[in-house]
Design a protein around this motif. Structure first.
Motif, PDB file in Angstrom:
ATOM      1  N   PRO A  18       0.827  -1.208   0.000  1.00 30.62           N
ATOM      2  CA  PRO A  18       0.000   0.000   0.000  1.00 30.62           C
ATOM      3  C   PRO A  18       0.862   1.259   0.000  1.00 30.62           C
ATOM      4  O   PRO A  18       1.934   1.299   0.616  1.00 30.62           O
ATOM      5  CB  PRO A  18      -0.793  -0.112   1.294  1.00 30.62           C
ATOM      6  CG  PRO A  18      -0.792  -1.571   1.624  1.00 30.62           C
ATOM      7  CD  PRO A  18       0.556  -2.065   1.148  1.00 30.62           C
ATOM      8  N   GLU A  19       0.392   2.254  -0.715  1.00 32.26           N
ATOM      9  CA  GLU A  19       1.063   3.549  -0.822  1.00 32.26           C
ATOM     10  C   GLU A  19      -0.001   4.642  -0.681  1.00 32.26           C
ATOM     11  O   GLU A  19      -1.187   4.361  -0.854  1.00 32.26           O
ATOM     12  CB  GLU A  19       1.758   3.674  -2.186  1.00 32.26           C
ATOM     13  CG  GLU A  19       2.889   2.711  -2.427  1.00 32.26           C
ATOM     14  CD  GLU A  19       4.150   3.052  -1.644  1.00 32.26           C
ATOM     15  OE1 GLU A  19       4.257   4.184  -1.135  1.00 32.26           O
ATOM     16  OE2 GLU A  19       5.027   2.181  -1.540  1.00 32.26           O
ATOM     17  N   PRO A  20       0.390   5.882  -0.411  1.00 28.79           N
ATOM     18  CA  PRO A  20      -0.596   6.957  -0.296  1.00 28.79           C
ATOM     19  C   PRO A  20      -1.455   7.127  -1.563  1.00 28.79           C
ATOM     20  O   PRO A  20      -2.625   7.484  -1.484  1.00 28.79           O
ATOM     21  CB  PRO A  20       0.250   8.203  -0.047  1.00 28.79           C
ATOM     22  CG  PRO A  20       1.505   7.689   0.566  1.00 28.79           C
ATOM     23  CD  PRO A  20       1.736   6.341  -0.068  1.00 28.79           C
ATOM     24  N   LEU A  25       1.964  -3.445  -6.876  1.00 30.12           N
ATOM     25  CA  LEU A  25       1.861  -4.898  -6.909  1.00 30.12           C
ATOM     26  C   LEU A  25       3.117  -5.421  -7.586  1.00 30.12           C
ATOM     27  O   LEU A  25       3.507  -4.929  -8.639  1.00 30.12           O
ATOM     28  CB  LEU A  25       0.645  -5.348  -7.719  1.00 30.12           C
ATOM     29  CG  LEU A  25      -0.726  -4.875  -7.291  1.00 30.12           C
ATOM     30  CD1 LEU A  25      -1.795  -5.453  -8.211  1.00 30.12           C
ATOM     31  CD2 LEU A  25      -1.020  -5.257  -5.863  1.00 30.12           C
ATOM     32  N   TYR A  26       3.732  -6.419  -6.971  1.00 33.52           N
ATOM     33  CA  TYR A  26       4.924  -7.016  -7.564  1.00 33.52           C
ATOM     34  C   TYR A  26       4.707  -8.510  -7.686  1.00 33.52           C
ATOM     35  O   TYR A  26       4.358  -9.186  -6.714  1.00 33.52           O
ATOM     36  CB  TYR A  26       6.169  -6.743  -6.718  1.00 33.52           C
ATOM     37  CG  TYR A  26       7.410  -7.341  -7.330  1.00 33.52           C
ATOM     38  CD1 TYR A  26       8.005  -6.756  -8.438  1.00 33.52           C
ATOM     39  CD2 TYR A  26       7.969  -8.499  -6.812  1.00 33.52           C
ATOM     40  CE1 TYR A  26       9.138  -7.311  -9.023  1.00 33.52           C
ATOM     41  CE2 TYR A  26       9.105  -9.061  -7.388  1.00 33.52           C
ATOM     42  CZ  TYR A  26       9.675  -8.460  -8.489  1.00 33.52           C
ATOM     43  OH  TYR A  26      10.787  -9.016  -9.074  1.00 33.52           O
ATOM     44  N   ARG A  39      -7.047   4.155  -3.556  1.00 32.70           N
ATOM     45  CA  ARG A  39      -7.292   3.228  -2.448  1.00 32.70           C
ATOM     46  C   ARG A  39      -8.524   2.358  -2.673  1.00 32.70           C
ATOM     47  O   ARG A  39      -8.617   1.262  -2.123  1.00 32.70           O
ATOM     48  CB  ARG A  39      -7.449   4.008  -1.140  1.00 32.70           C
ATOM     49  CG  ARG A  39      -6.180   4.675  -0.670  1.00 32.70           C
ATOM     50  CD  ARG A  39      -5.215   3.629  -0.228  1.00 32.70           C
ATOM     51  NE  ARG A  39      -4.162   4.226   0.580  1.00 32.70           N
ATOM     52  CZ  ARG A  39      -3.489   3.547   1.473  1.00 32.70           C
ATOM     53  NH1 ARG A  39      -3.752   2.294   1.685  1.00 32.70           N
ATOM     54  NH2 ARG A  39      -2.539   4.121   2.144  1.00 32.70           N
ATOM     55  N   ILE A  40      -9.462   2.831  -3.476  1.00 34.05           N
ATOM     56  CA  ILE A  40     -10.661   2.038  -3.720  1.00 34.05           C
ATOM     57  C   ILE A  40     -10.318   0.773  -4.507  1.00 34.05           C
ATOM     58  O   ILE A  40     -10.739  -0.326  -4.137  1.00 34.05           O
ATOM     59  CB  ILE A  40     -11.750   2.862  -4.442  1.00 34.05           C
ATOM     60  CG1 ILE A  40     -12.208   4.007  -3.545  1.00 34.05           C
ATOM     61  CG2 ILE A  40     -12.928   1.978  -4.832  1.00 34.05           C
ATOM     62  CD1 ILE A  40     -13.111   5.009  -4.220  1.00 34.05           C
ATOM     63  N   ILE A  41      -9.528   0.908  -5.550  1.00 30.55           N
ATOM     64  CA  ILE A  41      -9.146  -0.278  -6.325  1.00 30.55           C
ATOM     65  C   ILE A  41      -8.288  -1.212  -5.467  1.00 30.55           C
ATOM     66  O   ILE A  41      -8.378  -2.435  -5.579  1.00 30.55           O
ATOM     67  CB  ILE A  41      -8.457   0.084  -7.669  1.00 30.55           C
ATOM     68  CG1 ILE A  41      -8.304  -1.158  -8.567  1.00 30.55           C
ATOM     69  CG2 ILE A  41      -7.126   0.751  -7.463  1.00 30.55           C
ATOM     70  CD1 ILE A  41      -9.573  -1.722  -9.090  1.00 30.55           C
ATOM     71  N   LEU A  42      -7.500  -0.650  -4.572  1.00 31.90           N
ATOM     72  CA  LEU A  42      -6.730  -1.468  -3.634  1.00 31.90           C
ATOM     73  C   LEU A  42      -7.671  -2.287  -2.756  1.00 31.90           C
ATOM     74  O   LEU A  42      -7.475  -3.490  -2.575  1.00 31.90           O
ATOM     75  CB  LEU A  42      -5.821  -0.593  -2.770  1.00 31.90           C
ATOM     76  CG  LEU A  42      -5.108  -1.290  -1.614  1.00 31.90           C
ATOM     77  CD1 LEU A  42      -4.189  -2.393  -2.115  1.00 31.90           C
ATOM     78  CD2 LEU A  42      -4.332  -0.272  -0.782  1.00 31.90           C
TER      79      LEU A  42
END
Length: 90
Positions: A18-20, A25-26, A39-42
């Motif tokens: 997670p990032e601001p 994704l790796y 953040r919603i798609i996260l």
């Protein structure tokens, strides 16, 4: 082929950071890096395995049916890069 009416989950070799702005994704198998732009798609991606299909994961994250198209497109791209895989039947 991506079908939003089916269940999907993160590939087991994908790490989420997670990032601001959203997240990174790796994929350790393919060594690909993908960016989630908010953040919603996260939230959707992290909850996919908890829902029977993508549309219900979007709804649970607060995305109305009429607003899902950009999220479905992003998830389609993640399927194409092998970040997401179909849920296995249990």
């Amino acid at each position: 082929m991506f079908d939003p009416d089916c269940g999907w989950r993160l590939h087991p070799q994908v790490a989420v950071r997670p990032e601001p702005f959203g997240a990174l994704l790796y994929h350790f198998g393919t060594r690909k890096l993908s960016f989630l732009k908010n953040r919603i798609i996260l939230t959707v991606v992290q909850s996919l395995a908890d829902h029977p299909d993508v549309r219900s994961a979007c709804r649970a994250a607060g995305v109305a049916d009429a607003s899902q198209e950009p999220y479905l497109h992003a998830l389609d791209v993640l399927v194409g890069s092998n970040m997401l895989v179909p849920q296995e039947n249990v």
